[in-house]
Design an enzyme around this catalytic site. Structure first.
Site, PDB file in Angstrom:
ATOM      1  N   THR A   1     -12.433 -69.384   0.576  1.00  0.00           N
ATOM      2  CA  THR A   1     -11.862 -68.179  -0.022  1.00  0.00           C
ATOM      3  C   THR A   1     -10.631 -68.536  -0.844  1.00  0.00           C
ATOM      4  O   THR A   1     -10.068 -69.623  -0.712  1.00  0.00           O
ATOM      5  CB  THR A   1     -11.431 -67.153   1.041  1.00  0.00           C
ATOM      6  OG1 THR A   1     -10.211 -67.584   1.648  1.00  0.00           O
ATOM      7  CG2 THR A   1     -12.495 -66.943   2.078  1.00  0.00           C
ATOM      8  N   ASP A   2     -10.200 -67.599  -1.644  1.00  0.00           N
ATOM      9  CA  ASP A   2      -8.869 -67.688  -2.230  1.00  0.00           C
ATOM     10  C   ASP A   2      -7.891 -67.045  -1.240  1.00  0.00           C
ATOM     11  O   ASP A   2      -8.279 -66.544  -0.183  1.00  0.00           O
ATOM     12  CB  ASP A   2      -8.834 -66.993  -3.598  1.00  0.00           C
ATOM     13  CG  ASP A   2      -7.756 -67.566  -4.515  1.00  0.00           C
ATOM     14  OD1 ASP A   2      -6.766 -68.132  -4.006  1.00  0.00           O
ATOM     15  OD2 ASP A   2      -7.889 -67.440  -5.738  1.00  0.00           O
ATOM     16  N   TRP A   3      -6.627 -67.044  -1.602  1.00  0.00           N
ATOM     17  CA  TRP A   3      -5.523 -66.661  -0.726  1.00  0.00           C
ATOM     18  C   TRP A   3      -5.722 -65.258  -0.131  1.00  0.00           C
ATOM     19  O   TRP A   3      -5.757 -64.276  -0.853  1.00  0.00           O
ATOM     20  CB  TRP A   3      -4.234 -66.715  -1.525  1.00  0.00           C
ATOM     21  CG  TRP A   3      -2.961 -66.598  -0.761  1.00  0.00           C
ATOM     22  CD1 TRP A   3      -2.259 -65.460  -0.507  1.00  0.00           C
ATOM     23  CD2 TRP A   3      -2.217 -67.675  -0.173  1.00  0.00           C
ATOM     24  NE1 TRP A   3      -1.126 -65.756   0.195  1.00  0.00           N
ATOM     25  CE2 TRP A   3      -1.067 -67.109   0.409  1.00  0.00           C
ATOM     26  CE3 TRP A   3      -2.419 -69.049  -0.091  1.00  0.00           C
ATOM     27  CZ2 TRP A   3      -0.107 -67.875   1.073  1.00  0.00           C
ATOM     28  CZ3 TRP A   3      -1.465 -69.813   0.555  1.00  0.00           C
ATOM     29  CH2 TRP A   3      -0.328 -69.234   1.135  1.00  0.00           C
TER      30      TRP A   3
ATOM     31  N   ASP B   1      -8.091 -63.496   0.908  1.00  0.00           N
ATOM     32  CA  ASP B   1      -9.048 -62.582   0.293  1.00  0.00           C
ATOM     33  C   ASP B   1     -10.023 -61.937   1.263  1.00  0.00           C
ATOM     34  O   ASP B   1     -10.647 -60.930   0.917  1.00  0.00           O
ATOM     35  CB  ASP B   1      -9.804 -63.298  -0.837  1.00  0.00           C
ATOM     36  CG  ASP B   1      -9.066 -63.190  -2.147  1.00  0.00           C
ATOM     37  OD1 ASP B   1      -8.311 -62.219  -2.315  1.00  0.00           O
ATOM     38  OD2 ASP B   1      -9.231 -64.066  -3.006  1.00  0.00           O
TER      39      ASP B   1
END
Length: 779
Positions: free
Chosen positions: A311-313, A315
């Site tokens: 994932t991104d930060w 998310d």
């Protein structure tokens, strides 16, 4: 004889018994992964899927603020790695770069706990955003940001920069790099455009492959201690939201998603990239982190991606907190993991683990999905060699920050800088000329580097970049301090938002102009990225425009040096300046490169990797449809509907001149299984050596779906001495000119195609159409 036979039988029995008690040791990576996976509890598996930021496990006020000097809190480390069995850590602490020695100390301590105190001794994998050099390491070599590297149009430069970045990231004891960005920079408003390779599909795919080869090696042997695992960002369609602002909704038809946004990722996956980071936004109303069709059906099944999807930060939390597709945080975890997420960038707590363990026990997330994710993560760790060498040592990397590396960064900066205007040969500057250097970017290392430079927003560059030259300092060294007058005129408010300005003293700059021969106006943007870089108006700031107009009125030649992450609108005064130089975000050696180009030591060779817009309502890419140019059509009188741009995609001037001739197409007609070659002769007709980017465009004249005006299908950067000629040849197959048809399959149709190189044009005919079977399912 009976005794002998009995003895032999006994021996055989003993051998079988011994073999039964001694399991066969796994040899291949797959065997090692399966053997380890079979030993793991549910809690150990889920821990491998979790990733926290470094601040969470350091001594400090809370999980957001660490003490300085930086120290791990070993009780928190053991909570993370032993109690919660976490498998990954990312980022730096306090948003600040660290020395290689400090990185080695911190990561060694983490690996000691992971590999000596946990039940299964599984090493941690550490990741960082090293996007134009090793971002969070003091003394690392910083290259131009990706948009500047794209402007070089030089495959070798991009690959070399990635190799150096990999070396210095491993020197920092970090094996996993969240780079490259393969999103297309097709919206000039977007705050992360500068992290891309620009607006074109082919250019992005070609340079993306070079970056993968640089990071991972051409054989993708990431166990090599000079290589890192790459991470493709941000799958898929991240940079084209309707508002132009970060992490806001995008509406992308599947045809567009496949034709524009997918090819660069596919090329990088085919090149062996090990990991992918997921788009933080929404496509057609669905957050990508919860989209099974994109993450599993497309990425893992159709594209055959075998690596880790991270994932991104924060998310997964955003599915509940921001996007409202999950009624609880626990449901958000269920949606994301079942959609195909393998690792969660949590990043601040361990609730993800609690939720996921409960979801598996409740039958809401199948164990097969957990095993698939953990299998991918363990494979990555084995392939990186972390089980044999959990941490690399900075002492084994003597070239870190070396002069040779710095020279490569300087060359990249000098080849990126793009000369956009040079009226009456105002450049290069005359030797001994008196200069007024002005503007908010004139004496700033922060603006030269942009975001992701020693800190997330790049605001800490001054603490680490003192040994490098700003534009002003480089000009003073090159032209002599006595010849340089500096009056800033407009300054950024570095303690506030990036776009805020202070110290507006335009009158002082105008007054200083009376005593000089040239004015070097250094304008653009301060550093930023992601949400803090969102803006309401793409126009250059009112203060900078006022400064430019006032300086133009002095009658002195004004050379505008742009230093910006995206093309800010300058049409209100551009026609009145004599020279324009686009430096993008050239890195620590950008000041030196700019000075060398202004004085003519270096002949500029950069070309725009995006279309530079003229007005706020002409944000159109070069590969637009014919209807964007209706004012050129007979009988249409709305002359403000035309494709009005400040500078076109692929444009860039030189201090020499190049002549194109003898454009040849090998066949006038080809079948769908044939190839053609396109050749052209390029001659340096000027008086000095120079580099030229030869660009091949092809246009489908008619198609069942309206064709683009033209598409880039090939490019080569060549170096020609004055008077020298070179023949450049491209090979084109029908698949290279295919488009996504209504049935969502890559297709070429019979008919006429126009080839253009420079101002030369030729045609060929495709005698039959073909559909290419490289799409397994619909989205």
């Amino acid at each position: 004889m009976k005794k002998i036979i009995g003895t032999c039988c006994l021996s055989i029995v003993l051998i079988f018994l011994f073999q039964a008690q001694t399991p066969i040791q796994p040899v291949t990576t797959q065997e090692k992964v399966e053997a380890l996976l079979a030993k793991m509890t549910l809690e150990e598996k889920v821990g491998q899927m979790a990733q926290v930021t470094l601040d969470v496990i350091t001594k400090g006020k809370n999980e957001y603020v660490s003490d300085e000097p930086l120290q791990l809190d070993m009780a928190l480390v053991r909570k993370a790695l032993i109690e919660y069995k976490l498998g990954s850590v990312l980022n730096t602490a306090n948003n600040r770069a660290r020395t290689p020695e400090k990185w080695h100390e911190i990561i060694s301590q983490l690996q000691d706990v992971a590999t000596k105190e946990t039940r299964l001794k599984i090493p941690v994998i550490y990741g960082v955003d090293a996007i134009h050099g090793t971002t969070y390491t003091a003394g690392a070599t910083f290259f131009p940001q990706q948009i500047g590297q794209a402007a070089t149009w030089n495959r070798a430069i991009v690959k070399k920069g990635a190799e150096i970045c990999a070396y210095e990231t491993r020197a920092s004891s970090i094996p996993w790099n969240f780079s490259p960005v393969l999103d297309l920079g097709r919206d000039a408003r977007f705050p992360r455009l500068w992290e891309t390779f620009g607006e074109d599909v082919y250019l992005t795919a070609e340079l993306g492959k070079q970056m993968i080869d640089g990071y991972e090696g051409e054989s993708n042997d990431i166990k090599n201690p000079y290589r890192v695992a790459s991470c493709l960002k941000h799958f898929l369609g991240y940079q084209v939201p309707n508002s132009g602002k970060d992490r806001t909704p995008a509406f992308i038809p599947e045809l567009e998603l496949r034709e524009r946004h997918l090819p660069a990722f596919k090329a990088a996956i085919d090149a062996g990239a090990h990991t992918v980071m997921i788009n933080s936004g929404l496509i057609n109303g669905t957050p990508v982190h919860a989209d099974y069709t994109i993450l599993t059906k497309l990425l893992k099944e159709e594209l055959g991606f075998k690596g880790v999807a991270v994932t991104d930060w924060k998310d997964i939390d955003n599915l509940y907190e921001r996007d409202k597709v999950a009624a609880t945080p626990k449901e958000a975890v269920k949606l994301a993991i079942n959609a195909g997420i393998d690792m969660s960038m949590i990043p601040y707590n361990f609730k993800f683990c609690d939720y996921l363990i409960a979801l598996v026990k409740e039958g809401e997330v199948p164990m097969s999905r957990i095993d698939d994710a953990v299998r991918r993560i363990l494979t990555l760790k084995f392939e990186l060699g972390l089980f044999e060498t959990p941490v690399t040592n900075y002492k084994d990397y003597p070239q870190f920050g070396s002069k040779a590396f710095e020279e490569s960064a300087y060359v990249a900066a000098s080849e990126s800088i793009t000369l956009l205007k040079n009226s009456n040969g105002v450049l290069p500057l005359k030797k001994g000329a008196k200069l007024l250097v002005t503007g908010p970017n004139a004496n700033s290392m922060r603006s030269l580097n942009g975001g992701w430079s020693y800190s997330w927003q790049g605001e800490k560059v001054s603490e680490f970049g003192e040994k490098y030259n700003t534009i002003l300092e480089a000009l003073q060294q090159k032209g002599g301090k006595d010849n340089i007058t500096f009056v800033q005129g407009v300054a950024y408010k570095d303690d506030g938002k990036y776009w805020e300005e202070k110290d507006v003293d335009i009158d002082a700059a105008v007054k200083a102009a009376a005593k000089v021969d040239y004015i070097i106006l250094c304008a653009g943007e301060n550093s930023y990225t992601e949400k803090p870089g969102d803006l309401h108006d793409l126009t250059l700031s009112a203060n900078q425009i006022a400064l430019a107009k006032a300086l133009v009125k002095t009658g002195k030649p004004v050379i505008l040096v742009l230093n910006e992450g995206r093309p800010r609108l300058i049409s209100s005064f551009e026609r009145d300046v004599q020279g324009v130089l686009q430096s993008y975000l050239p890195g620590n050696f950008g000041g030196d490169a700019i000075a060398d180009i202004l004085y003519g030591t270096v002949n500029p060779s950069g070309k725009l990797p995006y279309t530079y817009p003229m007005y706020a309502n002409t944000l159109v890419t070069y590969d637009h449809k014919p209807s964007e140019e209706q004012s050129k059509m007979q009988g249409v009188y709305d002359y403000e509907s035309d494709f009005a741009v400040q500078y076109p995609f692929g444009f860039g001037l030189s201090y020499t001149s190049f002549q194109y001739s003898d454009l040849q197409v090998s066949k006038s007609a080809i079948a769908a299984n044939e190839k053609i070659t396109v050749s052209v002769t390029v001659k340096n007709t000027g008086t000095r050596d120079g580099k030229e980017v030869v660009q091949l465009f092809i246009a489908d004249q008619y198609a069942s779906i309206t064709p683009d005006m033209k598409r880039l299908r090939g490019f080569e950067k060549i170096n020609l001495k004055a008077g020298e000629s070179q023949k450049v040849t491209f090979t084109i197959a029908p698949r290279d000119i295919a488009f996504v048809a209504k049935d969502l399959r890559w297709t070429v149709e019979k008919g006429d195609y126009e080839v253009s190189v420079g101002t030369l044009k030729a045609k060929f005919t495709l005698s039959e159409g073909k559909t290419f079977d490289d799409k397994a399912s619909n989205l």
